[in-house]
Scaffold this motif. Structure first.
Motif, mmCIF file in Angstrom:
data_model
loop_
_atom_site.group_PDB
_atom_site.id
_atom_site.type_symbol
_atom_site.label_atom_id
_atom_site.label_comp_id
_atom_site.label_asym_id
_atom_site.label_seq_id
_atom_site.Cartn_x
_atom_site.Cartn_y
_atom_site.Cartn_z
ATOM 1 N N PRO A 224 0.810 -1.214 -0.021
ATOM 2 C CA PRO A 224 -0.066 0.049 0.126
ATOM 3 C C PRO A 224 0.961 1.407 -0.041
ATOM 4 C CG PRO A 224 -0.214 -1.262 2.257
ATOM 5 C CD PRO A 224 0.627 -2.156 1.166
ATOM 6 N N ASP A 225 1.938 1.167 0.397
ATOM 7 C CA ASP A 225 3.010 2.384 0.680
ATOM 8 C C ASP A 225 3.894 2.518 -0.684
ATOM 9 O OD1 ASP A 225 1.595 3.231 2.985
ATOM 10 O OD2 ASP A 225 3.096 1.820 4.103
ATOM 11 N N GLY A 226 3.834 1.326 -1.382
ATOM 12 C CA GLY A 226 4.638 1.579 -2.696
ATOM 13 C C GLY A 226 5.916 0.442 -2.576
ATOM 14 N N ILE A 227 6.755 0.690 -3.811
ATOM 15 C CA ILE A 227 7.819 -0.088 -3.581
ATOM 16 C C ILE A 227 8.986 0.682 -4.102
ATOM 17 C CG2 ILE A 227 6.587 -2.234 -4.482
ATOM 18 C CD1 ILE A 227 7.630 -1.742 -7.360
ATOM 19 N N ASP A 228 10.159 0.263 -3.842
ATOM 20 C CA ASP A 228 11.377 1.014 -4.001
ATOM 21 C C ASP A 228 12.356 0.693 -5.463
ATOM 22 O OD1 ASP A 228 11.362 2.791 -1.831
ATOM 23 O OD2 ASP A 228 11.180 0.907 -0.844
ATOM 24 N N VAL A 229 12.070 -1.053 -5.479
ATOM 25 C CA VAL A 229 12.793 -1.553 -6.339
ATOM 26 C C VAL A 229 12.196 -2.748 -7.097
ATOM 27 C CG1 VAL A 229 14.553 -3.496 -6.919
ATOM 28 C CG2 VAL A 229 15.072 -1.632 -5.403
ATOM 29 N N TYR A 230 11.951 -2.604 -8.721
ATOM 30 C CA TYR A 230 11.323 -3.666 -9.227
ATOM 31 C C TYR A 230 12.307 -4.283 -10.040
ATOM 32 C CZ TYR A 230 8.279 -5.664 -13.168
ATOM 33 O OH TYR A 230 7.820 -6.763 -13.801
ATOM 34 N N PHE A 231 12.262 -5.560 -10.081
ATOM 35 C CA PHE A 231 13.173 -6.645 -10.930
ATOM 36 C C PHE A 231 12.175 -7.126 -11.781
ATOM 37 C CE2 PHE A 231 15.510 -9.929 -12.082
ATOM 38 C CZ PHE A 231 16.847 -9.537 -11.761
ATOM 39 N N ASP A 232 12.448 -6.658 -13.037
ATOM 40 C CA ASP A 232 11.561 -7.051 -14.110
ATOM 41 C C ASP A 232 11.980 -8.169 -14.828
ATOM 42 O OD1 ASP A 232 9.496 -6.816 -16.003
ATOM 43 O OD2 ASP A 232 10.150 -5.007 -17.005
ATOM 44 N N ASN A 233 11.129 -9.265 -14.934
ATOM 45 C CA ASN A 233 11.389 -10.180 -15.924
ATOM 46 C C ASN A 233 10.257 -10.405 -16.868
ATOM 47 O OD1 ASN A 233 13.566 -11.821 -14.490
ATOM 48 N ND2 ASN A 233 12.231 -12.053 -12.731
ATOM 49 N N VAL A 234 9.353 -9.541 -16.909
ATOM 50 C CA VAL A 234 8.078 -9.793 -17.713
ATOM 51 C C VAL A 234 7.924 -8.817 -18.802
ATOM 52 C CG1 VAL A 234 5.572 -9.892 -17.530
ATOM 53 C CG2 VAL A 234 6.966 -11.212 -15.671
ATOM 54 N N GLY A 235 8.091 -7.540 -18.271
ATOM 55 C CA GLY A 235 7.916 -6.150 -19.159
ATOM 56 C C GLY A 235 6.325 -5.825 -19.508
ATOM 57 N N GLY A 236 6.020 -5.127 -20.222
ATOM 58 C CA GLY A 236 4.504 -4.804 -20.702
ATOM 59 C C GLY A 236 3.737 -4.312 -19.578
ATOM 60 N N ASP A 237 2.630 -5.005 -18.916
ATOM 61 C CA ASP A 237 1.740 -4.407 -18.233
ATOM 62 C C ASP A 237 2.567 -4.459 -16.679
ATOM 63 O OD1 ASP A 237 1.693 -7.086 -17.772
ATOM 64 O OD2 ASP A 237 -0.518 -7.137 -17.651
ATOM 65 N N HIS A 238 3.349 -5.125 -16.552
ATOM 66 C CA HIS A 238 4.070 -5.456 -15.126
ATOM 67 C C HIS A 238 4.772 -4.314 -14.897
ATOM 68 C CE1 HIS A 238 2.581 -9.478 -15.101
ATOM 69 N NE2 HIS A 238 3.191 -9.682 -13.827
ATOM 70 N N LEU A 239 5.649 -3.771 -15.945
ATOM 71 C CA LEU A 239 6.617 -2.785 -15.929
ATOM 72 C C LEU A 239 5.869 -1.341 -15.746
ATOM 73 C CD1 LEU A 239 9.307 -1.506 -16.115
ATOM 74 C CD2 LEU A 239 9.331 -1.380 -18.535
ATOM 75 N N GLU A 240 4.672 -1.325 -16.365
ATOM 76 C CA GLU A 240 3.894 0.004 -16.215
ATOM 77 C C GLU A 240 3.357 -0.035 -14.765
ATOM 78 O OE1 GLU A 240 1.510 1.364 -19.387
ATOM 79 O OE2 GLU A 240 -0.194 0.836 -18.432
ATOM 80 N N ALA A 241 3.037 -1.278 -14.476
ATOM 81 C CA ALA A 241 2.324 -1.261 -13.015
ATOM 82 C C ALA A 241 3.514 -0.767 -11.774
ATOM 83 C CB ALA A 241 1.603 -2.631 -12.501
ATOM 84 N N ALA A 242 4.470 -1.234 -12.168
ATOM 85 C CA ALA A 242 5.812 -0.655 -11.288
ATOM 86 C C ALA A 242 5.983 0.538 -11.534
ATOM 87 C CB ALA A 242 7.174 -1.787 -11.738
ATOM 88 N N LEU A 243 5.895 1.060 -12.619
ATOM 89 C CA LEU A 243 6.417 2.491 -12.628
ATOM 90 C C LEU A 243 5.234 3.489 -11.534
ATOM 91 C CD1 LEU A 243 7.192 3.113 -16.167
ATOM 92 C CD2 LEU A 243 8.903 2.906 -14.426
ATOM 93 N N GLY A 244 4.124 2.867 -11.664
ATOM 94 C CA GLY A 244 3.014 3.374 -10.794
ATOM 95 C C GLY A 244 3.079 3.293 -9.600
ATOM 96 N N ALA A 245 3.728 2.290 -9.052
ATOM 97 C CA ALA A 245 4.016 1.862 -7.604
ATOM 98 C C ALA A 245 5.203 2.327 -6.937
ATOM 99 C CB ALA A 245 3.827 0.256 -7.381
ATOM 100 N N LEU A 246 5.985 2.668 -7.803
ATOM 101 C CA LEU A 246 7.550 2.984 -7.486
ATOM 102 C C LEU A 246 7.358 4.224 -6.601
ATOM 103 C CD1 LEU A 246 9.663 1.679 -10.045
ATOM 104 C CD2 LEU A 246 10.004 1.302 -7.870
ATOM 105 N N ARG A 247 8.146 4.357 -5.405
ATOM 106 C CA ARG A 247 8.139 5.640 -4.666
ATOM 107 C C ARG A 247 9.133 6.564 -5.220
ATOM 108 N NH1 ARG A 247 7.037 2.797 1.004
ATOM 109 N NH2 ARG A 247 8.876 1.522 0.667
ATOM 110 N N LYS A 248 9.524 7.630 -4.778
ATOM 111 C CA LYS A 248 10.577 8.591 -5.007
ATOM 112 C C LYS A 248 11.938 8.067 -5.128
ATOM 113 C CE LYS A 248 10.371 12.803 -5.698
ATOM 114 N NZ LYS A 248 10.337 14.633 -5.632
ATOM 115 N N GLY A 249 12.589 8.226 -6.336
ATOM 116 C CA GLY A 249 14.148 7.596 -6.204
ATOM 117 C C GLY A 249 14.038 6.002 -6.617
ATOM 118 N N GLY A 250 13.016 5.699 -6.823
ATOM 119 C CA GLY A 250 12.814 4.143 -7.060
ATOM 120 C C GLY A 250 13.602 3.615 -8.195
#
Lengths: 355, 355
Positions: A224-250
């Motif tokens: 609920p408070d977001g994430i700082d690191v996204y390790f992407d193996n998938v791309g597409g909608d996963h990457l888009e969702a990560a950009l939405g959830a990442l906090r500042k400096g993510g």
């Protein structure tokens, strides 16, 4: 005297899903090794999602070249046993890895670099881990996880980490490495079984099945408070969702984009890249082979974690060289858990006269 | 005694292009400053493409908040002269900058941070450069160029640099800074006049008008061997073309995405992000305000370059506060070269009784 061997060769580039008919198993005679060469009987060969990128007329610029049709597939990690050696430092019975996969026997030049350095013929220490572990956690997958999380994503104190395809060969190592480092880890995968595996065996803090709803909602529920690191193996909608959830400096480390490998046309990228500006995000792609210098360090640490039982290491094993293409197809469909391996049947070292 | 002042206020959020009817000029009475406050007569106010991001129901997450309808627009860089001060360190006649733009008079709390620190009330040294230079090369635009090129993109020896919107307030500084550092610099812009300006006045090595053909072709013509750094002010097809042209280890600093600011729906992102993996690319977004600590260093260096005539600094000046919205619309259409500024007419310091 030559050795009879089988090779899996692509005969057409698949459109969309990979079919067995895109490949042919060819019997060939392998000549004896010349000075500087080693003859290896392959025992295990690696099956990696990214091979799909080379089963095309053109591989993406900057990547390893496409596999030529009708030729053996050079540049696939494999382990095996030295049968005959005319190179210093290698003797019959040695366990080795090299990049001449998807065949029974390989003639390998001992000093020729392969796969950006990480596929060069190398003697393996198999006292503590079985040879095939060197195709997974002690090899390129371990290196991808280690370099990607620690160096590319620059894992820092208190980072909340999301790993996609977290039940896969690389993702499962990333999730566990982040846990060993004391982070809150979220894993996602494409089946409830895999999600259970993430929580029960890999010890992630939260996990979800990405087929269960819109990704941003699923992610908000577990972070609920977001994430700082996204390790992407998938791309597409996963990457888009990560950009939405990442906090500042993510930070995002893109290791692969399995969702896009089979696409006929390049799928559109994330529509929210502007968030990289407003939140000061860093997105970095990488290949394990770009970080070959970290291999010894990774192997030493990963080896300890494996021995201590701190890293769970699941394998999806397919028996028989001829099954390699269908194993790759299953991997790309999301059927497999952990490292996908082909166990090559023990073909007797049948020598044939002449060529 | 109060001071009569005018303020430009948004009264509706524009759909697509900005229209004058989305704003209203309101006459207000500004009360005298209280302890800790300073009354400033604004002389120049900044017009920035990114203001468009705040003329919406919701600004992108992580960004400065949307401008509330019917309220004065807080958070726009402005320079002016202190009229009355009840704060230590500020005296009538001082040149200052602050973030209370798009109005004649502003009441500013001397110590309250604004715009992430870079808009806090600050006394300016105007001996060597006119006050409005502090809204451009000596202010947030200079900082964006300096921090973005040197720190975010990590400019390194022999890098070939592409700057988009290179005739704009930030782009023109990036191009010249890269030239001062000895790099090969490619600039792009949206008109032949601007392209001439890039070559003749800013001294870039090659320039093109992005309307002249497919971007990948235009880029290949001027950078047949590729680029190493892309400084992005445009987003969209420009970013996609950059990913295609970047060499291994290449870096993107995303400063802005002017092509997307007015979009009703988020436009799709680049379809070739997989190249970030195969070529090991780094894509970083940033805001100048995240690098406020570099402001003194930037100002010192940029000040010298300006004095020595090494940095060409063009302004598009619009006269009259009420013209600010149409100046922004022109900027977003790509009509302007260099820094877009509104020169606020010298409204007599008319005091009114009451309040």
């Amino acid at each position: 005297m030559a050795t009879t061997s089988r090779e899996v060769r692509p005969i057409s580039y698949p459109r969309g899903e990979i079919r067995a008919s895109d490949f042919r198993v060819v019997e060939v005679e392998v000549r004896p090794p010349r000075p500087g060469e080693v003859l290896v009987r392959n025992t295990w060969t690696s099956v990696d999602a990214a091979l799909r990128l080379r089963l095309r007329e053109q591989a993406p610029p900057g990547y390893f070249p496409a596999f030529p049709l009708g030729e053996p597939m050079d540049g696939i990690m494999t382990v095996g046993e030295v049968v005959e050696s005319h190179a210093d430092g290698f003797a019959p019975g040695d366990s080795v890895w090299h990049a001449g996969g998807w065949r029974d026997y390989a003639l390998v030049e001992a000093k020729t670099p392969a796969l950006g350095g990480i596929g060069t013929l190398t003697k393996l220490d198999v006292r503590d881990a079985p040879p095939q572990a060197h195709l997974g956690p002690l090899g390129a997958n371990g290196l991808a996880a280690y370099a990607g999380l620690l160096h590319v994503a620059g894992l820092a104190e208190k980072d909340v980490v999301w790993v996609s395809a977290a039940a896969g060969a690389v993702g499962s190592l990333v999730a566990q490495l982040a846990k060993i480092r004391g982070h809150r880890v979220i894993g996602s995968a494409g089946s409830d079984d895999k999600v259970r595996h993430l929580v029960t065996d890999l010890g992630v803090d939260a996990a979800f099945n990405y087929r269960d709803g819109p990704l941003p909602d699923l992610l908000r529920e577990v972070a609920p408070d977001g994430i700082d690191v996204y390790f992407d193996n998938v791309g597409g909608d996963h990457l888009e969702a990560a950009l939405g959830a990442l906090r500042k400096g993510g930070r995002v480390a893109i290791c692969g984009m399995i969702s896009e490998y089979g696409a006929q046309a390049p799928p559109p990228g994330p529509g929210n890249l502007m968030l990289a500006v407003t939140k000061g995000l860093t997105i970095r792609g990488f290949r394990a082979s770009d970080h070959a210098h970290l291999l010894p360090e990774m192997r030493q640490r990963m080896g300890s974690w494996l021995r201590e039982g701190r890293v769970n290491h699941r394998e999806t094993i397919v028996d028989g060289l001829a099954q390699a293409p269908s194993a790759l197809a299953a991997l790309l469909r999301g059927d497999n858990t952990g490292k996908t391996l082909v166990r090559i049947e023990d073909v007797p070292h049948r020598e044939s006269v002449g060529h």
